[in-house]
Write a protein that holds these residues in place. Structure first.
Motif, PDB file in Angstrom:
ATOM      1  N   VAL A 152       0.837  -1.201   0.000  1.00 26.21           N
ATOM      2  CA  VAL A 152       0.000   0.000   0.000  1.00 26.21           C
ATOM      3  C   VAL A 152       0.871   1.250   0.000  1.00 26.21           C
ATOM      4  CG1 VAL A 152      -1.621   1.353   1.379  1.00 26.21           C
ATOM      5  CG2 VAL A 152      -1.990  -1.105   1.083  1.00 26.21           C
ATOM      6  N   ARG A 153       1.905   1.245   0.816  1.00 27.37           N
ATOM      7  CA  ARG A 153       2.839   2.383   0.871  1.00 27.37           C
ATOM      8  C   ARG A 153       3.495   2.602  -0.486  1.00 27.37           C
ATOM      9  NH1 ARG A 153       8.307   2.784   1.836  1.00 27.37           N
ATOM     10  NH2 ARG A 153       9.023   4.753   2.770  1.00 27.37           N
ATOM     11  N   LYS A 154       3.837   1.502  -1.142  1.00 28.99           N
ATOM     12  CA  LYS A 154       4.468   1.604  -2.462  1.00 28.99           C
ATOM     13  C   LYS A 154       3.487   2.155  -3.486  1.00 28.99           C
ATOM     14  CE  LYS A 154       7.431  -1.012  -5.577  1.00 28.99           C
ATOM     15  NZ  LYS A 154       8.144  -2.293  -5.784  1.00 28.99           N
ATOM     16  N   VAL A 155       2.232   1.762  -3.387  1.00 30.50           N
ATOM     17  CA  VAL A 155       1.199   2.267  -4.303  1.00 30.50           C
ATOM     18  C   VAL A 155       1.039   3.770  -4.145  1.00 30.50           C
ATOM     19  CG1 VAL A 155      -1.285   2.253  -4.780  1.00 30.50           C
ATOM     20  CG2 VAL A 155      -0.073   0.100  -4.478  1.00 30.50           C
ATOM     21  N   GLY A 198      -8.650  -7.102   9.612  1.00 28.38           N
ATOM     22  CA  GLY A 198      -8.483  -7.610   8.246  1.00 28.38           C
ATOM     23  C   GLY A 198      -9.508  -7.022   7.289  1.00 28.38           C
ATOM     24  N   PHE A 199     -10.737  -6.879   7.764  1.00 26.54           N
ATOM     25  CA  PHE A 199     -11.783  -6.272   6.930  1.00 26.54           C
ATOM     26  C   PHE A 199     -11.454  -4.811   6.618  1.00 26.54           C
ATOM     27  CE2 PHE A 199     -15.720  -3.782   6.707  1.00 26.54           C
ATOM     28  CZ  PHE A 199     -16.318  -4.371   5.604  1.00 26.54           C
ATOM     29  N   ILE A 200     -10.989  -4.071   7.641  1.00 27.08           N
ATOM     30  CA  ILE A 200     -10.660  -2.647   7.446  1.00 27.08           C
ATOM     31  C   ILE A 200      -9.536  -2.482   6.433  1.00 27.08           C
ATOM     32  CG2 ILE A 200      -9.778  -0.579   8.584  1.00 27.08           C
ATOM     33  CD1 ILE A 200     -11.185  -1.560  11.137  1.00 27.08           C
ATOM     34  N   PHE A 201      -8.455  -3.275   6.584  1.00 30.99           N
ATOM     35  CA  PHE A 201      -7.321  -3.170   5.671  1.00 30.99           C
ATOM     36  C   PHE A 201      -7.697  -3.613   4.251  1.00 30.99           C
ATOM     37  CE2 PHE A 201      -4.016  -3.636   9.285  1.00 30.99           C
ATOM     38  CZ  PHE A 201      -4.127  -2.274   9.529  1.00 30.99           C
ATOM     39  N   VAL A 203     -10.688  -3.338   2.790  1.00 29.80           N
ATOM     40  CA  VAL A 203     -11.445  -2.241   2.173  1.00 29.80           C
ATOM     41  C   VAL A 203     -10.512  -1.111   1.768  1.00 29.80           C
ATOM     42  CG1 VAL A 203     -13.197  -0.473   2.584  1.00 29.80           C
ATOM     43  CG2 VAL A 203     -13.579  -2.821   3.375  1.00 29.80           C
ATOM     44  N   LEU A 204      -9.519  -0.808   2.613  1.00 34.43           N
ATOM     45  CA  LEU A 204      -8.551   0.256   2.309  1.00 34.43           C
ATOM     46  C   LEU A 204      -7.796  -0.047   1.011  1.00 34.43           C
ATOM     47  CD1 LEU A 204      -6.873   2.791   3.031  1.00 34.43           C
ATOM     48  CD2 LEU A 204      -5.395   1.299   4.397  1.00 34.43           C
ATOM     49  N   GLN A 205      -7.366  -1.271   0.842  1.00 37.57           N
ATOM     50  CA  GLN A 205      -6.630  -1.651  -0.367  1.00 37.57           C
ATOM     51  C   GLN A 205      -7.511  -1.542  -1.612  1.00 37.57           C
ATOM     52  OE1 GLN A 205      -4.168  -5.286  -0.013  1.00 37.57           O
ATOM     53  NE2 GLN A 205      -4.465  -5.115   2.193  1.00 37.57           N
ATOM     54  N   TYR A 209      -6.863   0.936  -4.762  1.00 33.69           N
ATOM     55  CA  TYR A 209      -6.747   0.377  -6.119  1.00 33.69           C
ATOM     56  C   TYR A 209      -7.649   1.130  -7.087  1.00 33.69           C
ATOM     57  CZ  TYR A 209      -6.297  -3.018  -9.863  1.00 33.69           C
ATOM     58  OH  TYR A 209      -6.040  -3.617 -11.070  1.00 33.69           O
ATOM     59  N   VAL A 210      -8.884   1.389  -6.661  1.00 38.63           N
ATOM     60  CA  VAL A 210      -9.823   2.117  -7.522  1.00 38.63           C
ATOM     61  C   VAL A 210      -9.314   3.526  -7.818  1.00 38.63           C
ATOM     62  CG1 VAL A 210     -12.150   3.091  -7.662  1.00 38.63           C
ATOM     63  CG2 VAL A 210     -11.823   0.776  -6.757  1.00 38.63           C
TER      64      VAL A 210
END
Length: 296
Positions: A152-155, A198-201, A203-205, A209-210
């Motif tokens: 995520v940090r790299k994105v 896990g659900f929160i992370f 959704v964040l990803q 991505y979108v």
């Protein structure tokens, strides 16, 4: 017939197995890309090493419990597939990444798991041992969900989603939902709690991505070179009125032009008469070319 909590727990456990099975298979497109490129450069091995370690811990925890058999089935497959992923990564990774992955394997899978088994077997007994191992599993389950944050940090830094597989994020989110209800219905906080995060992370990803996939498309659209237009070839008919270089002349205008031409010629050329009807030569001015003799 109404379903009891155990029946619902079984249903969510089976669904959790199905979704987790897909989760374990979701990195396949990533490794297919690695295989085609013949290099793992740009990809990280952390999620796969942590997932392997977590599967080993959950199986150990499941053997200490009596009502979590479905954890054994899915995590046995997890150990199998994650071992393949790590092996492929080591084969195609650059030397530096290969060394780092090897150190991580020794630290977690060999040293970490071995130490946990030895300590819990010798220092704790019965229910307490299960609780301690459960809390350890909870911590490392959180690590499984936190591990992709490096991607995520790299994105965010590169503004590119090239190295963040969308399928993995989607199915991790679904898996978190299934295992949360499974743990909740069994009243097992060690299973339910980490899946909230896990659900929160997950959704964040998906959101990232979108957002960044749209930005990538917009940038590519702006950078697209315009097509080179071929020069237009126009075929014109010389007989048509549109392409005549001169306007049509009337009969009177043609006569005036001819008369003007004769007047010019009269000033330049003087034709001598031949009284004897024989050959004669035309007298020309010095500025005009000589004429050939002709028969009268």
């Amino acid at each position: 017939m109404a379903f009891s909590a155990d029946h619902w727990a079984l249903a969510f456990g089976v669904l959790g197995n199905i979704v987790s099975f897909i989760v374990f298979l979701s990195p396949l497109p990533t490794f297919h890309t690695i295989y085609k490129k013949k290099t793992a450069e740009g990809y990280q091995s952390i999620p796969y090493v942590i997932a392997l370690f977590s599967s080993m811990l959950w199986i150990y925890y499941a053997f200490l419990k009596t009502n979590v058999t479905l954890l054994i089935t899915i995590n046995s497959f997890g150990i199998f597939i994650e071992t393949i992923y790590v092996g492929l990564y080591l084969f195609y990774a650059p030397k530096k990444a290969r060394v780092q992955t090897g150190k991580m394997l020794l630290l977690t899978v060999v040293g970490g798991f071995g130490a946990i088994v030895l300590v819990t077997q010798f220092l704790f007994k019965g229910v307490v041992r299960g609780q301690v191992v459960g809390w350890i599993c909870l911590i490392f389950a959180l690590s499984v969900f936190v591990a992709p944050l490096g991607i995520v940090r790299k994105v965010i830094k590169t503004k590119s989603v090239e190295y963040m597989p969308l399928l993995l994020s989607v199915f991790l989110t679904l898996s978190a939902v299934m295992w949360f209800f499974y743990g909740l219905l069994l009243k097992d906080i060690n299973i339910a709690a980490p899946n909230i995060l896990g659900f929160i992370f997950g959704v964040l990803q998906i959101v990232l991505y979108v957002i960044y996939s749209k930005k990538e498309k917009a940038i590519l659209k702006e950078q697209k070179l315009p097509e080179i237009q071929k020069p237009e070839v126009i075929v014109r008919d010389e007989n048509t009125n549109d392409n005549k270089k001169f306007p049509e002349l009337t009969q009177e205008q043609i006569i005036d032009i001819v008369r003007l031409g004769l007047m010019i010629c009269k000033d330049k050329v003087h034709v001598a008469t031949c009284p004897h009807g024989t050959k004669c030569e035309a007298k020309v001015d010095e500025n005009t070319p000589k004429l050939q003799t002709v028969d009268a």
